[in-house]
Design a protein around this motif. Sequence first.
Motif, mmCIF file in Angstrom:
data_model
loop_
_atom_site.group_PDB
_atom_site.id
_atom_site.type_symbol
_atom_site.label_atom_id
_atom_site.label_comp_id
_atom_site.label_asym_id
_atom_site.label_seq_id
_atom_site.Cartn_x
_atom_site.Cartn_y
_atom_site.Cartn_z
ATOM 1 N N LEU A 21 -23.143 -4.529 -10.846
ATOM 2 C CA LEU A 21 -22.488 -5.664 -10.204
ATOM 3 C C LEU A 21 -21.086 -5.856 -10.779
ATOM 4 O O LEU A 21 -20.143 -6.167 -10.055
ATOM 5 C CB LEU A 21 -23.331 -6.930 -10.386
ATOM 6 N N GLU A 22 -20.942 -5.648 -12.083
ATOM 7 C CA GLU A 22 -19.623 -5.758 -12.714
ATOM 8 C C GLU A 22 -18.656 -4.731 -12.135
ATOM 9 O O GLU A 22 -17.496 -5.038 -11.857
ATOM 10 C CB GLU A 22 -19.743 -5.555 -14.226
ATOM 11 N N GLN A 23 -19.137 -3.506 -11.921
ATOM 12 C CA GLN A 23 -18.294 -2.474 -11.326
ATOM 13 C C GLN A 23 -17.849 -2.889 -9.925
ATOM 14 O O GLN A 23 -16.679 -2.761 -9.572
ATOM 15 C CB GLN A 23 -19.042 -1.140 -11.269
ATOM 16 N N ALA A 24 -18.773 -3.409 -9.133
ATOM 17 C CA ALA A 24 -18.433 -3.849 -7.775
ATOM 18 C C ALA A 24 -17.389 -4.964 -7.813
ATOM 19 O O ALA A 24 -16.443 -4.971 -7.025
ATOM 20 C CB ALA A 24 -19.689 -4.318 -7.043
ATOM 21 N N ALA A 25 -17.535 -5.904 -8.742
ATOM 22 C CA ALA A 25 -16.573 -7.000 -8.865
ATOM 23 C C ALA A 25 -15.203 -6.483 -9.291
ATOM 24 O O ALA A 25 -14.176 -6.929 -8.772
ATOM 25 C CB ALA A 25 -17.093 -8.035 -9.870
ATOM 26 N N GLN A 26 -15.169 -5.548 -10.218
ATOM 27 C CA GLN A 26 -13.898 -4.987 -10.674
ATOM 28 C C GLN A 26 -13.220 -4.209 -9.553
ATOM 29 O O GLN A 26 -12.004 -4.298 -9.371
ATOM 30 C CB GLN A 26 -14.111 -4.093 -11.899
ATOM 31 N N LYS A 32 -8.102 -6.119 -3.978
ATOM 32 C CA LYS A 32 -7.326 -7.302 -3.589
ATOM 33 C C LYS A 32 -5.896 -7.242 -4.116
ATOM 34 O O LYS A 32 -4.975 -7.783 -3.505
ATOM 35 C CB LYS A 32 -8.009 -8.574 -4.096
ATOM 36 N N ALA A 33 -5.691 -6.595 -5.263
ATOM 37 C CA ALA A 33 -4.371 -6.518 -5.885
ATOM 38 C C ALA A 33 -3.499 -5.408 -5.300
ATOM 39 O O ALA A 33 -2.283 -5.420 -5.491
ATOM 40 C CB ALA A 33 -4.518 -6.309 -7.392
ATOM 41 N N VAL A 34 -4.073 -4.473 -4.578
ATOM 42 C CA VAL A 34 -3.334 -3.302 -4.102
ATOM 43 C C VAL A 34 -2.134 -3.659 -3.225
ATOM 44 O O VAL A 34 -1.040 -3.125 -3.443
ATOM 45 C CB VAL A 34 -4.281 -2.296 -3.407
ATOM 46 N N LYS A 39 3.797 -3.377 -2.823
ATOM 47 C CA LYS A 39 5.091 -4.007 -2.569
ATOM 48 C C LYS A 39 5.988 -3.907 -3.802
ATOM 49 O O LYS A 39 7.159 -3.556 -3.705
ATOM 50 C CB LYS A 39 4.906 -5.471 -2.175
ATOM 51 N N GLN A 40 5.432 -4.220 -4.977
ATOM 52 C CA GLN A 40 6.199 -4.145 -6.216
ATOM 53 C C GLN A 40 6.663 -2.717 -6.495
ATOM 54 O O GLN A 40 7.808 -2.502 -6.916
ATOM 55 C CB GLN A 40 5.369 -4.659 -7.387
ATOM 56 N N LEU A 41 5.790 -1.753 -6.254
ATOM 57 C CA LEU A 41 6.150 -0.351 -6.483
ATOM 58 C C LEU A 41 7.258 0.100 -5.528
ATOM 59 O O LEU A 41 8.198 0.782 -5.937
ATOM 60 C CB LEU A 41 4.921 0.550 -6.341
ATOM 61 N N ARG A 42 7.159 -0.295 -4.244
ATOM 62 C CA ARG A 42 8.210 0.061 -3.273
ATOM 63 C C ARG A 42 9.549 -0.535 -3.678
ATOM 64 O O ARG A 42 10.586 0.129 -3.634
ATOM 65 C CB ARG A 42 7.838 -0.422 -1.871
ATOM 66 N N GLU A 43 9.526 -1.821 -4.073
ATOM 67 C CA GLU A 43 10.771 -2.493 -4.458
ATOM 68 C C GLU A 43 11.383 -1.858 -5.708
ATOM 69 O O GLU A 43 12.595 -1.668 -5.785
ATOM 70 C CB GLU A 43 10.525 -3.981 -4.684
ATOM 71 N N ARG A 44 10.549 -1.523 -6.667
ATOM 72 C CA ARG A 44 11.056 -0.900 -7.892
ATOM 73 C C ARG A 44 11.603 0.493 -7.600
ATOM 74 O O ARG A 44 12.650 0.885 -8.104
ATOM 75 C CB ARG A 44 9.959 -0.839 -8.959
ATOM 76 N N ARG A 45 10.891 1.264 -6.770
ATOM 77 C CA ARG A 45 11.378 2.601 -6.399
ATOM 78 C C ARG A 45 12.718 2.492 -5.705
ATOM 79 O O ARG A 45 13.641 3.254 -5.999
ATOM 80 C CB ARG A 45 10.360 3.308 -5.509
#
Length: 92
Positions: A21-26, A32-34, A39-45
């Motif tokens: 269950l912990e793996q599923a939650a992680q 959700k963070a992707v 966006k942050q990676l595109r802007e930094r690139r």
Amino acid sequence: MTATPEALRQLEALLEGPETLEQAAQLSAVLKAVPDLQKQLRERRQHVVRTLHDRDGISYTDMAPHLGVKPERVSGIARGHSRSPRKMGGDR
């Protein structure tokens, strides 16, 4: 298949081991963070490409093989153009 970038190796652990269950939650938290991370990676690139071009005089043609794209794509990156369509919607 290409090797996993160093920055992503810690995430590989989520794809291995016994199912919990912990793996599923992680996994859910990472998924959700992707979008924000992308966006942050595109802007930094974009910032790095523009800096290398403006400050160091590196041409898009010279950058292209290092990024694995054509010079036209490097130019698009510098202008902030994305190849994938972005969602239009509520939180703009």
